[in-house]
Each structure stands twice: as structure tokens, then as C-alpha cells.
Scaffold this motif. Sequence first.
Motif, PDB file in Angstrom:
ATOM      1  N   UNK A  10       0.851  -1.184   0.000  1.00  0.00           N
ATOM      2  CA  UNK A  10       0.000   0.000   0.000  1.00  0.00           C
ATOM      3  C   UNK A  10       0.890   1.238   0.000  1.00  0.00           C
ATOM      4  N   UNK A  11       0.640   2.133  -0.954  1.00  0.00           N
ATOM      5  CA  UNK A  11       1.391   3.385  -1.061  1.00  0.00           C
ATOM      6  C   UNK A  11       0.405   4.537  -1.190  1.00  0.00           C
ATOM      7  N   UNK A  12       0.740   5.685  -0.639  1.00  0.00           N
ATOM      8  CA  UNK A  12      -0.049   6.883  -0.861  1.00  0.00           C
ATOM      9  C   UNK A  12       0.567   7.611  -2.049  1.00  0.00           C
ATOM     10  N   UNK A  13       0.028   7.352  -3.234  1.00  0.00           N
ATOM     11  CA  UNK A  13       0.603   7.899  -4.466  1.00  0.00           C
ATOM     12  C   UNK A  13       0.348   9.382  -4.630  1.00  0.00           C
ATOM     13  N   UNK A  14      -0.505   9.947  -3.787  1.00  0.00           N
ATOM     14  CA  UNK A  14      -0.743  11.402  -3.827  1.00  0.00           C
ATOM     15  C   UNK A  14       0.449  12.160  -3.283  1.00  0.00           C
ATOM     16  N   UNK A  15       1.263  11.488  -2.495  1.00  0.00           N
ATOM     17  CA  UNK A  15       2.445  12.116  -1.908  1.00  0.00           C
ATOM     18  C   UNK A  15       3.664  11.806  -2.770  1.00  0.00           C
ATOM     19  N   UNK A  16       4.558  12.775  -2.952  1.00  0.00           N
ATOM     20  CA  UNK A  16       5.750  12.547  -3.774  1.00  0.00           C
ATOM     21  C   UNK A  16       6.570  11.337  -3.327  1.00  0.00           C
ATOM     22  N   UNK A  17       6.613  11.091  -2.029  1.00  0.00           N
ATOM     23  CA  UNK A  17       7.381   9.954  -1.530  1.00  0.00           C
ATOM     24  C   UNK A  17       6.780   8.626  -2.000  1.00  0.00           C
ATOM     25  N   UNK A  18       5.461   8.553  -2.004  1.00  0.00           N
ATOM     26  CA  UNK A  18       4.781   7.339  -2.456  1.00  0.00           C
ATOM     27  C   UNK A  18       4.975   7.101  -3.937  1.00  0.00           C
ATOM     28  N   UNK A  24      10.503   3.472  -8.074  1.00  0.00           N
ATOM     29  CA  UNK A  24      11.668   2.682  -7.678  1.00  0.00           C
ATOM     30  C   UNK A  24      11.341   1.183  -7.715  1.00  0.00           C
ATOM     31  N   UNK A  25      10.172   0.827  -7.239  1.00  0.00           N
ATOM     32  CA  UNK A  25       9.760  -0.575  -7.212  1.00  0.00           C
ATOM     33  C   UNK A  25       9.390  -1.107  -8.588  1.00  0.00           C
ATOM     34  N   UNK A  26       8.993  -0.230  -9.501  1.00  0.00           N
ATOM     35  CA  UNK A  26       8.508  -0.647 -10.823  1.00  0.00           C
ATOM     36  C   UNK A  26       9.534  -1.472 -11.590  1.00  0.00           C
ATOM     37  N   UNK A  27      10.803  -1.287 -11.301  1.00  0.00           N
ATOM     38  CA  UNK A  27      11.829  -2.088 -11.960  1.00  0.00           C
ATOM     39  C   UNK A  27      11.693  -3.580 -11.706  1.00  0.00           C
ATOM     40  N   UNK A  28      10.933  -3.949 -10.682  1.00  0.00           N
ATOM     41  CA  UNK A  28      10.716  -5.356 -10.348  1.00  0.00           C
ATOM     42  C   UNK A  28       9.379  -5.884 -10.856  1.00  0.00           C
ATOM     43  N   UNK A  29       8.562  -5.017 -11.482  1.00  0.00           N
ATOM     44  CA  UNK A  29       7.213  -5.395 -11.909  1.00  0.00           C
ATOM     45  C   UNK A  29       7.219  -5.953 -13.322  1.00  0.00           C
ATOM     46  N   UNK A  30       6.313  -6.876 -13.573  1.00  0.00           N
ATOM     47  CA  UNK A  30       5.992  -7.306 -14.932  1.00  0.00           C
ATOM     48  C   UNK A  30       4.723  -6.604 -15.395  1.00  0.00           C
ATOM     49  N   UNK A  43      -1.863  12.725 -13.229  1.00  0.00           N
ATOM     50  CA  UNK A  43      -1.890  13.901 -12.370  1.00  0.00           C
ATOM     51  C   UNK A  43      -0.910  13.810 -11.207  1.00  0.00           C
ATOM     52  N   UNK A  44      -0.558  12.595 -10.834  1.00  0.00           N
ATOM     53  CA  UNK A  44       0.412  12.390  -9.764  1.00  0.00           C
ATOM     54  C   UNK A  44       1.824  12.226 -10.314  1.00  0.00           C
ATOM     55  N   UNK A  45       2.005  12.457 -11.625  1.00  0.00           N
ATOM     56  CA  UNK A  45       3.329  12.337 -12.232  1.00  0.00           C
ATOM     57  C   UNK A  45       3.698  10.915 -12.620  1.00  0.00           C
ATOM     58  N   UNK A  46       2.743   9.997 -12.534  1.00  0.00           N
ATOM     59  CA  UNK A  46       3.000   8.597 -12.859  1.00  0.00           C
ATOM     60  C   UNK A  46       2.417   8.265 -14.233  1.00  0.00           C
ATOM     61  N   UNK A  47       2.928   8.970 -15.233  1.00  0.00           N
ATOM     62  CA  UNK A  47       2.485   8.742 -16.602  1.00  0.00           C
ATOM     63  C   UNK A  47       3.021   7.401 -17.091  1.00  0.00           C
ATOM     64  N   UNK A  48       2.463   6.912 -18.188  1.00  0.00           N
ATOM     65  CA  UNK A  48       2.970   5.649 -18.736  1.00  0.00           C
ATOM     66  C   UNK A  48       4.431   5.798 -19.154  1.00  0.00           C
ATOM     67  N   UNK A  49       4.812   6.992 -19.615  1.00  0.00           N
ATOM     68  CA  UNK A  49       6.210   7.213 -19.995  1.00  0.00           C
ATOM     69  C   UNK A  49       7.144   7.123 -18.784  1.00  0.00           C
TER      70      UNK A  49
END
Length: 84
Positions: A10-18, A24-30, A43-49
Amino acid sequence: MTNRGKRFVTLDLRKPEGAALLLQMAGQFDVLVENFRPGTLDGWGLTKEALWRAQPSLVILRATGFGQTGPYRNRPGFARVFEA
């Protein structure tokens, strides 16, 4: 049984730390499955790019009640709507 073998966090993606921790963790995701209203992650800066920079082979599944485009795209989709 449905979630056997999966790992959850669980992460709070609304916060920059989340958001930074997710990248950082995405490198381990499929696969990344998200079910926010369209544009929420962007809107939280987590675009597909941004996600693909962290993990170029990442498959992103965006599950919404009413799709990514169209007149109802911004409506919330609840379990019964989504499952239909």
C-alpha cells in the motif's frame, strides 16, 4: 485462491514519496494493474512514460468502470459496474 502467489503493498501515491517509491519498485514489476479514474496517475506524475522509464517492459492494465474515453469516462466504477 484468487490472489495466491501475488504480493501486495500500500502506497499513498498522492504524496511525492509514495510516487517515487512506486517508480523505484517498478523495476521489479511485470504488470501494473490500476483502477483509478482516467488521468489520475498522470496527475500524480505517474504517466505511462515515467513508468516505462522505470521498467521498459512493463505492461500497464487500466481497468475502469466506463473506459478511458467516452462520455462517462470520469464516472466512478464500482464493483458491480466493473464486473459487468
